[in-house]
Design a protein around this motif. Structure first.
Motif, PDB file in Angstrom:
ATOM      1  N   GLU A 197       8.385  -6.625 -10.383  1.00 18.85           N
ATOM      2  CA  GLU A 197       7.221  -5.734 -10.434  1.00 18.85           C
ATOM      3  C   GLU A 197       6.023  -6.380  -9.750  1.00 18.85           C
ATOM      4  OE1 GLU A 197       6.872  -5.012 -14.583  1.00 18.85           O
ATOM      5  OE2 GLU A 197       8.414  -3.434 -14.604  1.00 18.85           O
ATOM      6  N   THR A 207      12.735   3.649  -3.656  1.00 20.62           N
ATOM      7  CA  THR A 207      11.411   3.413  -4.215  1.00 20.62           C
ATOM      8  C   THR A 207      11.400   2.016  -4.834  1.00 20.62           C
ATOM      9  OG1 THR A 207      11.967   4.248  -6.411  1.00 20.62           O
ATOM     10  CG2 THR A 207      11.195   5.871  -4.768  1.00 20.62           C
ATOM     11  N   PRO A 208      10.227   1.455  -5.122  1.00 20.39           N
ATOM     12  CA  PRO A 208      10.203   0.162  -5.822  1.00 20.39           C
ATOM     13  C   PRO A 208      10.985   0.196  -7.135  1.00 20.39           C
ATOM     14  CG  PRO A 208       8.041   0.635  -4.923  1.00 20.39           C
ATOM     15  CD  PRO A 208       8.862   1.868  -4.707  1.00 20.39           C
ATOM     16  N   HIS A 262       3.189  -2.044  -2.677  1.00 17.35           N
ATOM     17  CA  HIS A 262       3.798  -0.713  -2.710  1.00 17.35           C
ATOM     18  C   HIS A 262       3.309   0.065  -3.928  1.00 17.35           C
ATOM     19  CE1 HIS A 262       6.403  -1.563   0.613  1.00 17.35           C
ATOM     20  NE2 HIS A 262       6.975  -2.583  -0.006  1.00 17.35           N
ATOM     21  N   ALA A 263       3.130   1.355  -3.733  1.00 21.28           N
ATOM     22  CA  ALA A 263       2.712   2.225  -4.834  1.00 21.28           C
ATOM     23  C   ALA A 263       3.939   2.777  -5.545  1.00 21.28           C
ATOM     24  CB  ALA A 263       1.868   3.378  -4.299  1.00 21.28           C
ATOM     25  N   PRO A 264       3.829   3.094  -6.838  1.00 20.63           N
ATOM     26  CA  PRO A 264       4.945   3.735  -7.538  1.00 20.63           C
ATOM     27  C   PRO A 264       5.357   5.015  -6.823  1.00 20.63           C
ATOM     28  CG  PRO A 264       3.282   3.011  -9.103  1.00 20.63           C
ATOM     29  CD  PRO A 264       2.683   2.818  -7.742  1.00 20.63           C
ATOM     30  N   TYR A 266       4.864  -4.464  -6.346  1.00 18.91           N
ATOM     31  CA  TYR A 266       3.636  -3.676  -6.517  1.00 18.91           C
ATOM     32  C   TYR A 266       2.378  -4.465  -6.161  1.00 18.91           C
ATOM     33  CZ  TYR A 266       6.569  -0.345  -9.051  1.00 18.91           C
ATOM     34  OH  TYR A 266       7.537   0.562  -9.401  1.00 18.91           O
ATOM     35  N   GLU A 267       2.306  -5.718  -6.554  1.00 19.65           N
ATOM     36  CA  GLU A 267       1.088  -6.498  -6.317  1.00 19.65           C
ATOM     37  C   GLU A 267       1.141  -7.263  -5.000  1.00 19.65           C
ATOM     38  OE1 GLU A 267      -0.446  -8.731  -9.648  1.00 19.65           O
ATOM     39  OE2 GLU A 267       0.705  -7.499 -11.063  1.00 19.65           O
TER      40      GLU A 267
END
Length: 267
Positions: free
Chosen positions: A232, A202-203, A241-243, A236-237
């Motif tokens: 981050e 996952t991220p 990618h979503a959490p 994510y931005e």
């Protein structure tokens, strides 16, 4: 096999990092064994398939850390000794593989018996060693025609988004295309093998992976905050990618093997 430890003296220099600099960076890994074991990748079976000589029964994993490569050896039914200078790392290894003979030591002074092993692996650790003195010590504990294996997991920076990720993480140990490890004259027939694979993370896992690296571990709080903030933003931005989303992180495992020379090198 009962492996009777006896100590020998250790030694001096490496190809890319000055001795004191290696020591400074290596101290980053004295603590945090549980975190390291949880977030660092394992190794593909293909790497070990290529490395192991036929008829292998006894193996030593030097610079074993928390046992990421040790476990592969043990799962093949081999009798395994694991050596690492960090008590914290070895404590984690013993929890996971209590059957392995684990002891404190270094590649330059393993504390293992003469001519006891068919293969000695050094996974993700040769760059912390003094390669010529480590070669002499490892040749001592290898049987005639025994094999030295040097293994590195590398982020696959041929993939553009991974290349940028490695820069943000300060993954400075990604090898250049012409990389060739230094080994002593005790070893011959040095050759390499590449295994491309992916780890599913996952991220948040990727951010924790960055926190296990020497750059982050020895940084001050301001630098650590900057690194996590940049990751981050990137994950994510920029990448979107979503959490909790799973991400395939591409790796290339570089495996080198060399055979112990049949005659002693000239002194």
């Amino acid at each position: 096999m009962a492996i009777s430890p006896h100590r020998v003296s250790g030694g001096a220099s490496g190809p890319r990092l000055h001795h004191e600099r290696r020591q400074e960076l290596g101290q980053s890994f004295q603590d945090g064994g549980e975190h390291y074991h949880r977030v660092r990748p394992g190794y593909p079976a293909d790497s070990l398939d290529w490395l192991l000589p036929a008829g292998t029964r006894f193996a030593a994993d030097v610079g074993a850390g928390t046992g990421k490569f040790t476990g592969l050896l043990f799962d093949r039914g081999l009798e395994v000794a694991a050596v690492d200078p960090s008590r914290d790392m070895l404590e984690q290894l013993r929890k996971t593989w209590p059957q392995v003979n684990a002891l404190e030591g270094t590649a330059e002074a393993t504390g293992l018996a003469d001519s006891a092993f068919d293969v000695v692996s050094v996974a993700q650790a040769w760059h912390w060693c003094e390669p010529l003195k480590a070669s002499t010590e490892i040749a001592r504990i290898l049987r005639p025609d025994g094999v030295l294996g040097l293994i590195w997991n590398q982020l696959d920076t041929s993939v553009p988004w991974v290349h940028r990720l490695s820069r943000i993480m300060h993954a400075g140990d990604v090898h250049k295309p012409d990389f060739r490890p230094v080994v002593g004259p005790e070893f011959v027939d040095l050759e390499s093998h590449l295994t491309a694979w992916q780890e599913t993370l996952t991220p948040a896992d990727i951010i924790e992976l960055a926190k296990s690296r020497s750059y982050y571990l020895r940084a001050n709080q301001a630098t650590r905050t900057k690194v996590t903030g940049n990751l981050e933003w990137y994950l994510y931005e920029h990448l979107g990618h979503a959490p909790g989303e799973t991400v395939g992180l591409p790796y290339v495992t570089q495996t080198w093997r060399a055979r112990k020379a049949r005659s002693a090198p000239p002194r």
